[in-house]
Design an enzyme around this catalytic site. Structure first.
Site, PDB file in Angstrom:
ATOM      1  N   GLY A   1      22.175  25.223  26.744  1.00 38.67           N
ATOM      2  CA  GLY A   1      22.390  23.808  27.080  1.00 38.67           C
ATOM      3  C   GLY A   1      21.854  23.504  28.476  1.00 38.67           C
ATOM      4  O   GLY A   1      22.035  24.312  29.382  1.00 38.67           O
TER       5      GLY A   1
ATOM      6  N   ARG B   1      17.551  27.019  22.025  1.00 44.67           N
ATOM      7  CA  ARG B   1      18.331  28.178  21.591  1.00 44.67           C
ATOM      8  C   ARG B   1      17.422  28.965  20.651  1.00 44.67           C
ATOM      9  O   ARG B   1      16.726  28.375  19.824  1.00 44.67           O
ATOM     10  CB  ARG B   1      19.615  27.723  20.924  1.00 44.67           C
TER      11      ARG B   1
ATOM     12  N   ASP C   1      26.094  32.226  29.533  1.00 42.07           N
ATOM     13  CA  ASP C   1      26.320  33.644  29.244  1.00 42.07           C
ATOM     14  C   ASP C   1      25.491  34.160  28.067  1.00 42.07           C
ATOM     15  O   ASP C   1      25.070  35.312  28.063  1.00 42.07           O
ATOM     16  CB  ASP C   1      27.809  33.961  29.083  1.00 42.07           C
ATOM     17  N   GLY C   2      25.229  33.299  27.071  1.00 43.05           N
ATOM     18  CA  GLY C   2      24.368  33.718  25.954  1.00 43.05           C
ATOM     19  C   GLY C   2      22.981  34.071  26.472  1.00 43.05           C
ATOM     20  O   GLY C   2      22.432  35.135  26.150  1.00 43.05           O
TER      21      GLY C   2
ATOM     22  N   THR D   1      25.197  25.900  33.823  1.00 49.24           N
ATOM     23  CA  THR D   1      25.935  25.285  32.715  1.00 49.24           C
ATOM     24  C   THR D   1      26.993  24.355  33.280  1.00 49.24           C
ATOM     25  O   THR D   1      27.633  24.687  34.285  1.00 49.24           O
ATOM     26  CB  THR D   1      26.622  26.333  31.802  1.00 49.24           C
ATOM     27  N   ILE D   2      27.163  23.208  32.647  1.00 48.21           N
ATOM     28  CA  ILE D   2      28.159  22.259  33.162  1.00 48.21           C
ATOM     29  C   ILE D   2      29.585  22.785  32.978  1.00 48.21           C
ATOM     30  O   ILE D   2      30.514  22.284  33.601  1.00 48.21           O
ATOM     31  CB  ILE D   2      28.038  20.865  32.500  1.00 48.21           C
ATOM     32  N   ASP D   3      29.759  23.797  32.113  1.00 52.99           N
ATOM     33  CA  ASP D   3      31.121  24.230  31.748  1.00 52.99           C
ATOM     34  C   ASP D   3      31.833  25.062  32.829  1.00 52.99           C
ATOM     35  O   ASP D   3      33.044  25.246  32.752  1.00 52.99           O
ATOM     36  CB  ASP D   3      31.092  25.067  30.468  1.00 52.99           C
TER      37      ASP D   3
ATOM     38  N   ASP E   1      31.817  28.142  33.038  1.00 52.66           N
ATOM     39  CA  ASP E   1      32.543  29.201  32.318  1.00 52.66           C
ATOM     40  C   ASP E   1      31.856  30.558  32.413  1.00 52.66           C
ATOM     41  O   ASP E   1      31.965  31.377  31.504  1.00 52.66           O
ATOM     42  CB  ASP E   1      32.729  28.796  30.848  1.00 52.66           C
TER      43      ASP E   1
ATOM     44  N   ARG F   1      39.403   3.168  32.458  1.00 46.57           N
ATOM     45  CA  ARG F   1      40.739   2.790  32.917  1.00 46.57           C
ATOM     46  C   ARG F   1      40.877   1.256  33.016  1.00 46.57           C
ATOM     47  O   ARG F   1      41.938   0.698  32.742  1.00 46.57           O
ATOM     48  CB  ARG F   1      41.060   3.431  34.267  1.00 46.57           C
TER      49      ARG F   1
ATOM     50  N   GLY G   1      32.978  21.058  27.353  1.00 47.43           N
ATOM     51  CA  GLY G   1      33.468  22.328  27.895  1.00 47.43           C
ATOM     52  C   GLY G   1      33.602  23.414  26.849  1.00 47.43           C
ATOM     53  O   GLY G   1      34.254  24.425  27.100  1.00 47.43           O
ATOM     54  N   ARG G   2      32.978  23.203  25.702  1.00 42.57           N
ATOM     55  CA  ARG G   2      32.981  24.201  24.629  1.00 42.57           C
ATOM     56  C   ARG G   2      34.296  24.995  24.566  1.00 42.57           C
ATOM     57  O   ARG G   2      35.264  24.514  24.054  1.00 42.57           O
ATOM     58  CB  ARG G   2      31.774  25.136  24.797  1.00 42.57           C
TER      59      ARG G   2
ATOM     60  N   ALA H   1      44.996  11.232  35.589  1.00 45.13           N
ATOM     61  CA  ALA H   1      45.421  11.177  34.179  1.00 45.13           C
ATOM     62  C   ALA H   1      46.862  11.657  34.018  1.00 45.13           C
ATOM     63  O   ALA H   1      47.420  12.307  34.898  1.00 45.13           O
ATOM     64  CB  ALA H   1      44.486  12.041  33.340  1.00 45.13           C
TER      65      ALA H   1
ATOM     66  N   HIS I   1      49.849   1.824  31.478  1.00 47.50           N
ATOM     67  CA  HIS I   1      48.725   2.389  30.720  1.00 47.50           C
ATOM     68  C   HIS I   1      48.569   3.871  31.038  1.00 47.50           C
ATOM     69  O   HIS I   1      49.054   4.347  32.074  1.00 47.50           O
ATOM     70  CB  HIS I   1      47.443   1.625  31.031  1.00 47.50           C
TER      71      HIS I   1
ATOM     72  N   ARG J   1      25.895  15.601  30.430  1.00 53.68           N
ATOM     73  CA  ARG J   1      24.902  16.623  30.779  1.00 53.68           C
ATOM     74  C   ARG J   1      23.693  16.032  31.501  1.00 53.68           C
ATOM     75  O   ARG J   1      22.806  16.781  31.928  1.00 53.68           O
ATOM     76  CB  ARG J   1      24.425  17.342  29.507  1.00 53.68           C
TER      77      ARG J   1
HETATM   78  P1  ADP Z   1      24.143  29.582  26.904  1.00 51.80           P
HETATM   79  O1  ADP Z   1      23.127  30.436  27.600  1.00 51.80           O
HETATM   80  O2  ADP Z   1      24.240  28.196  27.460  1.00 51.80           O
HETATM   81  O3  ADP Z   1      25.457  30.287  26.740  1.00 51.80           O
HETATM   82  P2  ADP Z   1      23.573  30.096  24.129  1.00 51.80           P
HETATM   83  O4  ADP Z   1      24.811  30.891  23.906  1.00 51.80           O
HETATM   84  O5  ADP Z   1      23.172  29.117  23.105  1.00 51.80           O
HETATM   85  O6  ADP Z   1      23.586  29.262  25.471  1.00 51.80           O
HETATM   86  O7  ADP Z   1      22.404  31.128  24.350  1.00 51.80           O
HETATM   87  C1  ADP Z   1      21.090  30.704  24.620  1.00 51.80           C
HETATM   88  C2  ADP Z   1      20.113  31.668  24.022  1.00 51.80           C
HETATM   89  O8  ADP Z   1      20.302  32.967  24.596  1.00 51.80           O
HETATM   90  C3  ADP Z   1      20.277  31.906  22.517  1.00 51.80           C
HETATM   91  O9  ADP Z   1      19.646  30.954  21.735  1.00 51.80           O
HETATM   92  C4  ADP Z   1      19.599  33.256  22.364  1.00 51.80           C
HETATM   93  O10 ADP Z   1      18.197  33.130  22.375  1.00 51.80           O
HETATM   94  C5  ADP Z   1      20.030  33.965  23.624  1.00 51.80           C
HETATM   95  N1  ADP Z   1      21.244  34.764  23.324  1.00 51.80           N
HETATM   96  C6  ADP Z   1      22.475  34.312  23.112  1.00 51.80           C
HETATM   97  N2  ADP Z   1      23.332  35.312  22.831  1.00 51.80           N
HETATM   98  C7  ADP Z   1      22.592  36.436  22.857  1.00 51.80           C
HETATM   99  C8  ADP Z   1      22.880  37.818  22.648  1.00 51.80           C
HETATM  100  N3  ADP Z   1      24.100  38.236  22.358  1.00 51.80           N
HETATM  101  N4  ADP Z   1      21.861  38.698  22.768  1.00 51.80           N
HETATM  102  C9  ADP Z   1      20.616  38.287  23.094  1.00 51.80           C
HETATM  103  N5  ADP Z   1      20.288  37.006  23.301  1.00 51.80           N
HETATM  104  C10 ADP Z   1      21.241  36.085  23.183  1.00 51.80           C
HETATM  105  O1  F6P Z   2      27.638  24.653  27.214  1.00 58.59           O
HETATM  106  C1  F6P Z   2      27.333  23.362  27.602  1.00 58.59           C
HETATM  107  C2  F6P Z   2      27.722  22.393  26.528  1.00 58.59           C
HETATM  108  O2  F6P Z   2      27.403  21.081  26.982  1.00 58.59           O
HETATM  109  C3  F6P Z   2      29.162  22.459  26.077  1.00 58.59           C
HETATM  110  O3  F6P Z   2      30.038  21.829  26.983  1.00 58.59           O
HETATM  111  C4  F6P Z   2      29.074  21.815  24.732  1.00 58.59           C
HETATM  112  O4  F6P Z   2      30.089  22.259  23.873  1.00 58.59           O
HETATM  113  C5  F6P Z   2      27.752  22.291  24.224  1.00 58.59           C
HETATM  114  O5  F6P Z   2      26.963  22.613  25.355  1.00 58.59           O
HETATM  115  C6  F6P Z   2      27.051  21.270  23.372  1.00 58.59           C
HETATM  116  O6  F6P Z   2      25.887  21.833  22.887  1.00 58.59           O
HETATM  117  P1  F6P Z   2      24.767  20.991  22.118  1.00 58.59           P
HETATM  118  O7  F6P Z   2      23.883  20.400  23.167  1.00 58.59           O
HETATM  119  O8  F6P Z   2      24.063  22.012  21.294  1.00 58.59           O
HETATM  120  O9  F6P Z   2      25.462  19.933  21.328  1.00 58.59           O
END
Ligand code: ADP
Ligand code: F6P
Length: 320
Positions: free
Chosen positions: A11, A72, A103-104, A125-127, A129, A154, A170-171, A186, A216, A253
């Site tokens: 993202g 992705r 992290d992915g 990432t905006i999250d 996390d 509001r 925030g997934r 809030a 409210h 985003r």
């Molecule tokens: P983010 O990096 O925001 O967490 P994703 O989880 O969608 O986003 O991961 C982005 C890309 O990173 C995925 O489309 C994939 O190409 C790669 N990726 C994600 N998870 C893995 C993994 N376990 N091993 C290798 N590459 C990964």
């Molecule tokens: O990880 C960033 C994020 O914006 C999350 O907060 C949200 O759940 C997700 O990405 C949305 O992903 P997509 O752009 O694939 O709808």
């Protein structure tokens, strides 16, 4: 290293452009060549790239999104894809890679490092996390956007003496929800990290309306907790207070990055290049106690990030 690559993955987040700019400018200043890889790992596998000059990153520091595009890439989740990525890097003479994402994306960077292409992960990432850093690029801008929109919400919520149930992004993480809830005053934040009781929240709303004249209410819900339409309907049934649901969505985003995001992105981008210059890879750069640092990629991904429990408690105690 003589030549490095940079890509954005997963993202997008406001401030990614500032990070790309910092990586390109720092590397060029050190005499390295820089390859901009488009659409994350997809572009790596499909050889969508261009040689960057200082002018390739002109006028982007203030822009949201990512000039390198993002994607992705399911193929990169298996070793075949990673080995293909290594082949492309070798073919292009890319000796090290900066991966800006979540992290992915870092897991992919770890895999690529393990087959001989040193990678540095920059948390974008905006999250907020990512476990091993106090801060991720885009978080501040996204929270400011959410706050501004809820401030607008509001106005109409107050005019109609309603309750607004607002979903923020925030997934799997409630950082945006709890901090934005605090910033907009809030009544509650519903997150996955802290158990909540709608009965108690409804009872408090009735109590504050009847004894303190509150007219409210705003309830911030972290994406993943549940359907906000259903939550709003339940609250209306429990309290008799007319309720509406709003999903803020992807607007969170976008937009020009805040000062905090531009500076964080620039510091992290610069540090990432310093590591690659020394031939160091398989690291995540981030912030610890307000300072830039770096950590082993796998160690960083295995860490646990504590939730903002104190802020959550302050929110719940001051909301009445
Ligand atoms: P983010 O990096 O925001 O967490 P994703 O989880 O969608 O986003 O991961 C982005 C890309 O990173 C995925 O489309 C994939 O190409 C790669 N990726 C994600 N998870 C893995 C993994 N376990 N091993 C290798 N590459 C990964
Ligand atoms: O990880 C960033 C994020 O914006 C999350 O907060 C949200 O759940 C997700 O990405 C949305 O992903 P997509 O752009 O694939 O709808």
């Amino acid at each position: 290293m003589k030549k490095i690559g940079v890509l954005t993955s997963g993202g997008d987040a406001p401030g990614m452009n500032a990070a790309v700019r910092a990586v390109a400018r720092a590397a060029l200043a050190k005499g390295m060549e820089v390859v901009g890889i488009q659409k994350g790992y997809v572009g790596l596998l499909e050889r969508e790239y261009f040689e960057m000059t200082a002018r390739s990153v002109s006028g982007i520091i203030q822009r949201g999104g990512t000039c390198l595009y993002t994607a992705r890439c399911p193929e990169f989740r298996n070793m075949e894809g990673v080995l293909k990525g290594k082949e492309v890097c070798q073919e292009l003479g890319i000796e090290g890679l900066v991966v800006i994402g979540g992290d992915g994306s870092f897991r992919g960077a770890g895999d690529l490092s393990s087959v001989g292409i040193p990678c540095i992960g920059i948390p974008g990432t905006i999250d907020n996390d990512i476990q091993c850093t106090d801060y991720t690029i885009g978080y501040d801008t996204a929270m400011n956007t959410a706050m501004e929109m809820i401030d607008k919400l509001r106005d109409t919520t107050q005019s109609h003496a309603r309750c607004s149930v607002v979903e923020v992004m925030g997934r799997r993480a409630g950082f945006i929800a709890v901090n934005v809830a605090l910033a907009v005053g809030a009544e509650a934040a519903l997150t996955l990290e802290r158990p909540y009781d709608l009965d108690k929240i409804a009872a408090k709303m009735i109590r504050t309306r009847d004894s303190k004249g509150k007219s409210h209410f705003i309830i911030v819900v972290s994406e993943g907790v549940g359907n906000v339409e259903n939550i709003a309907r339940t609250i209306q049934e429990m309290t008799g207070i007319e309720s509406r649901a709003t999903v803020l969505g992807h607007v969170q985003r976008g937009g020009s990055p805040t000062v905090r995001d531009r500076i964080a992105a620039t510091e992290l981008g610069y540090h990432a290049v310093q590591l690659l210059e020394q031939g160091i890879g398989n690291r995540i750069v981030g912030f610890k106690d307000g300072k830039v640092y770096d950590i082993d990629l796998h160690e960083g991904l295995a860490m646990q990030k504590p939730f903002d429990n104190e802020r959550y408690d302050i929110l719940m105690e001051t909301a009445y």
